[in-house]
Design an enzyme around this catalytic site. Sequence first.
Site, PDB file in Angstrom:
ATOM      1  CE  LYS A   1      42.948  37.337  21.573  1.00  0.00           C
ATOM      2  NZ  LYS A   1      43.966  36.761  20.671  1.00  0.00           N
TER       3      LYS A   1
ATOM      4  NE  ARG B   1      45.758  32.350  27.110  1.00  0.00           N
ATOM      5  CZ  ARG B   1      45.759  33.451  27.841  1.00  0.00           C
ATOM      6  NH1 ARG B   1      46.157  33.402  29.108  1.00  0.00           N
ATOM      7  NH2 ARG B   1      45.383  34.586  27.311  1.00  0.00           N
TER       8      ARG B   1
ATOM      9  CD  GLU C   1      42.818  48.482  20.224  1.00  0.00           C
ATOM     10  OE1 GLU C   1      42.978  48.186  19.031  1.00  0.00           O
ATOM     11  OE2 GLU C   1      43.768  48.505  21.041  1.00  0.00           O
TER      12      GLU C   1
ATOM     13  CE  LYS D   1      39.517  34.775  21.716  1.00  0.00           C
ATOM     14  NZ  LYS D   1      40.731  34.248  21.114  1.00  0.00           N
TER      15      LYS D   1
ATOM     16  CE1 TYR E   1      37.056  26.292  20.129  1.00  0.00           C
ATOM     17  CE2 TYR E   1      36.113  27.889  21.658  1.00  0.00           C
ATOM     18  CZ  TYR E   1      37.162  27.461  20.874  1.00  0.00           C
ATOM     19  OH  TYR E   1      38.316  28.198  20.818  1.00  0.00           O
TER      20      TYR E   1
END
Length: 324
Positions: free
Chosen positions: A193, A203, A231, A246, A311
């Site tokens: 991320k 946000r 990671e 992301k 979305y």
Amino acid sequence: MEFKRHRRLRTSSSMRALVRENHLRVEDFIYPMFVIEGEHTKNEVPSMPGVYQVSMDLLLDEVREVYNLGIKSIMFFGVISAKDEIGTGAFVDDGIVQTAIRLVKNEFPDLLIIADTCLCEYTDHGHCGVIHDHDVDNDESLKLLAKTAVSQAKAGADIIAPSNMMDGFVAVIRQALDEEGFKNIPIMSYAVKYASSFYGPFRDAADSTPQFGDRKTYQMDPANRIEALREAESDIQEGADFIMVKPALSFLDIVRDVRNRFDVPVVAYNVSGEYAMIKAAAQNGWINEKELVLEMLTSMKRAGADIILTYFAKDVANWLNENK
Ligand SMILES: [Zn+2]
């Protein structure tokens, strides 16, 4: 003169369909949803036209629409006003996300509910963990993250998706879930991320803007590629069942790297800023929204994503259903 006739395989729509390499399916999508306190409330997020914060009494109607389109997975984010230093709202059994999960699971038992597991929507400072000396304290935050995951699993979440990028978060959550009897609940880690400017509209939607500083001590530097593999590798060793990258659009090379290197399902998060840019351009009549969205999401599949959090899921489901 000898040369190849590549155009032979592009001569008609049927020919192109025959040789098409990548496809979008409704089953590929996870649809993110925002649950807000109060009643009779359905607020459109200004920077994300078509995305709403919905109160609990209207939630089932919203979910029914998603479900009837054939979308099999949703993810919940909670929006609350009573925040505190440690993000208590994230891990109480009657928290907003826990309540939403119970409600929806009861009505749609076969719909997969993925719980985003983080604290930033619930802390008064907007950071993803406990603050000590103006920075997020890794190990203190892990304890609360494990509590959050267990409370979400108890409420009925099918997948736990930790997103705060603390070191060891998958290990700690795996252990806590196992100890509480949730051995079969998978972990979808936000393993890779980036500290990205593409999160701005989210946000607003989740009311989670950090009140000081930024997230660069825990989220990754967008300039880095090898670090992404480190990671992802740690999270897989710790027990992650899915690995997420992301944002998606500016990081398709990372999606490909992760796909090539690891053998778990790869998730790309098509984030709020990617959504907002397309919506704004479409509203201005500058682009063909449908064609552009399909091209963009297909490029994520081509890069190696198995699953896309987006979305646009409802729009795409509608478009795919039209073609049936
Ligand atoms: Zn967070």
